[in-house]
Design a protein around this motif. Structure first.
Motif, short mmCIF file in Angstrom:
data_model
loop_
_atom_site.label_atom_id
_atom_site.label_comp_id
_atom_site.label_asym_id
_atom_site.label_seq_id
_atom_site.Cartn_x
_atom_site.Cartn_y
_atom_site.Cartn_z
N THR A 117 77.47 40.47 -125.80
CA THR A 117 76.99 39.59 -124.74
C THR A 117 75.48 39.46 -124.85
O THR A 117 74.80 40.34 -125.38
CB THR A 117 77.34 40.12 -123.33
OG1 THR A 117 76.60 41.31 -123.08
CG2 THR A 117 78.83 40.37 -123.17
N THR A 118 74.98 38.37 -124.30
CA THR A 118 73.54 38.20 -124.19
C THR A 118 73.04 39.08 -123.05
O THR A 118 73.84 39.71 -122.33
CB THR A 118 73.19 36.74 -123.92
OG1 THR A 118 73.82 36.34 -122.70
CG2 THR A 118 73.67 35.83 -125.06
N ASP A 120 72.13 38.42 -120.19
CA ASP A 120 72.63 38.05 -118.86
C ASP A 120 74.14 38.21 -118.72
O ASP A 120 74.72 37.83 -117.71
CB ASP A 120 72.21 36.62 -118.51
CG ASP A 120 72.86 35.56 -119.38
OD1 ASP A 120 73.63 35.91 -120.30
OD2 ASP A 120 72.60 34.37 -119.15
N GLY A 121 74.79 38.78 -119.73
CA GLY A 121 76.22 39.04 -119.65
C GLY A 121 77.12 37.93 -120.18
O GLY A 121 78.34 38.06 -120.17
N THR A 122 76.53 36.86 -120.69
CA THR A 122 77.31 35.76 -121.27
C THR A 122 77.82 36.18 -122.64
O THR A 122 77.08 36.77 -123.44
CB THR A 122 76.42 34.50 -121.42
OG1 THR A 122 75.88 34.18 -120.14
CG2 THR A 122 77.22 33.34 -121.97
N ILE A 123 79.07 35.87 -122.92
CA ILE A 123 79.64 36.22 -124.23
C ILE A 123 78.85 35.55 -125.33
O ILE A 123 78.55 34.35 -125.28
CB ILE A 123 81.13 35.78 -124.30
CG1 ILE A 123 81.97 36.59 -123.32
CG2 ILE A 123 81.68 35.90 -125.72
CD1 ILE A 123 82.07 38.07 -123.62
N ASP A 124 78.49 36.31 -126.34
CA ASP A 124 77.78 35.81 -127.51
C ASP A 124 78.82 35.25 -128.47
O ASP A 124 79.58 36.00 -129.09
CB ASP A 124 76.99 36.95 -128.16
CG ASP A 124 76.26 36.54 -129.42
OD1 ASP A 124 76.26 35.33 -129.77
OD2 ASP A 124 75.70 37.43 -130.08
N GLU A 125 78.87 33.95 -128.58
CA GLU A 125 79.89 33.27 -129.39
C GLU A 125 79.74 33.55 -130.88
O GLU A 125 80.67 33.34 -131.65
CB GLU A 125 79.85 31.76 -129.14
CG GLU A 125 80.09 31.38 -127.69
CD GLU A 125 81.51 31.66 -127.21
OE1 GLU A 125 82.43 31.72 -128.04
OE2 GLU A 125 81.69 31.83 -125.99
N THR A 150 83.62 41.64 -117.25
CA THR A 150 83.14 40.73 -118.31
C THR A 150 84.16 39.62 -118.50
O THR A 150 85.34 39.87 -118.78
CB THR A 150 82.92 41.49 -119.63
OG1 THR A 150 81.96 42.52 -119.41
CG2 THR A 150 82.44 40.56 -120.73
N TYR A 151 83.69 38.39 -118.32
CA TYR A 151 84.56 37.21 -118.38
C TYR A 151 84.61 36.67 -119.80
O TYR A 151 83.56 36.48 -120.44
CB TYR A 151 84.03 36.14 -117.43
CG TYR A 151 84.89 34.91 -117.37
CD1 TYR A 151 86.12 34.92 -116.73
CD2 TYR A 151 84.47 33.72 -117.96
CE1 TYR A 151 86.92 33.79 -116.67
CE2 TYR A 151 85.25 32.58 -117.91
CZ TYR A 151 86.48 32.62 -117.26
OH TYR A 151 87.26 31.50 -117.21
N PRO A 153 85.46 33.52 -121.59
CA PRO A 153 85.73 32.11 -121.29
C PRO A 153 86.84 31.51 -122.16
O PRO A 153 87.59 30.66 -121.69
CB PRO A 153 84.39 31.41 -121.53
CG PRO A 153 83.55 32.37 -122.27
CD PRO A 153 84.08 33.74 -122.02
N THR A 158 88.91 37.95 -117.06
CA THR A 158 88.02 39.08 -117.33
C THR A 158 88.79 40.12 -118.14
O THR A 158 90.02 40.10 -118.21
CB THR A 158 87.54 39.75 -116.02
OG1 THR A 158 88.67 40.31 -115.36
CG2 THR A 158 86.81 38.76 -115.12
#
Length: 182
Positions: A117-118, A120-125, A150-151, A153, A158
């Motif tokens: 994740t980045t 901020d918690g966003t999944i790192d694609e 952790t979501y 997408p 989660t």
């Protein structure tokens, strides 16, 4: 002993954003000792943010081999996924892991990247999600222990929701607590 700790990112010398990696540690040879050694080594090289409870389970696909301890660990580093993967393989070798063609061979330690994740918690694609995170109790349950909110997408849920939706755990699967018996 492993519920939470903060290592120093001694080797994080590359410039750029920190990435959080969710790792899975596994051992079925001197399980407690090898998980402890792996945790110590990770703490020396990266910032360890959190560690799950330990799960005890049969070896998947090889019931004749010793049982596994598995633990999820969040780390933070500036390393790229490829660099981190190479470093984790070096840690495995340092701790005695000898890779072979037998995918189910007993091992001192196995360290896999489950996702990234980045800050901020966003999944790192850029880092593929380990497919076993979606289907395997020995992976998903410890991951949900520390990354349940952790979501993902791509999957619309989660990690905690994925863990809750898994079929009943296989016989003999259990959460055994932390390395210090907690």
């Amino acid at each position: 002993m492993f519920a939470e700790s903060h290592g120093s990112p001694n080797d994080d010398q590359s410039a750029g954003e920190c990435v959080r990696y969710l790792l899975l540690l596994g051992s079925n040879i001197e399980r407690e000792q090898n998980l402890a050694h792996a945790h110590t080594t990770l703490s020396e090289r990266y910032t360890v943010l959190a560690c799950s409870r330990i799960c005890d389970s049969e070896a998947v696909g090889a019931p004749q081999t010793p049982r596994f301890f598995n633990q999820a660990v969040w780390i933070e580093t500036q390393r790229s996924p490829d660099t981190l993967r190479s470093e984790l393989r070096a840690i495995e070798a340092q701790l005695g892991r000898q890779r072979s063609d037998d995918r189910n061979a007993p091992r001192e330690i196995d360290i896999d990247i489950l996702l990234a994740t980045t800050h901020d918690g966003t999944i790192d694609e850029a880092t593929p999600i380990d497919p076993e995170l979606l289907t395997a109790h020995h992976v998903c349950v410890p991951a949900a222990d520390i990354a349940g909110t952790t979501y993902l997408p791509q999957h619309g849920r989660t990690i905690g929701e994925i863990a809750a939706a898994l079929a009943p755990p296989p016989a003999g699967f259990e959460i055994v607590g932390t390395m210090d018996g907690g």
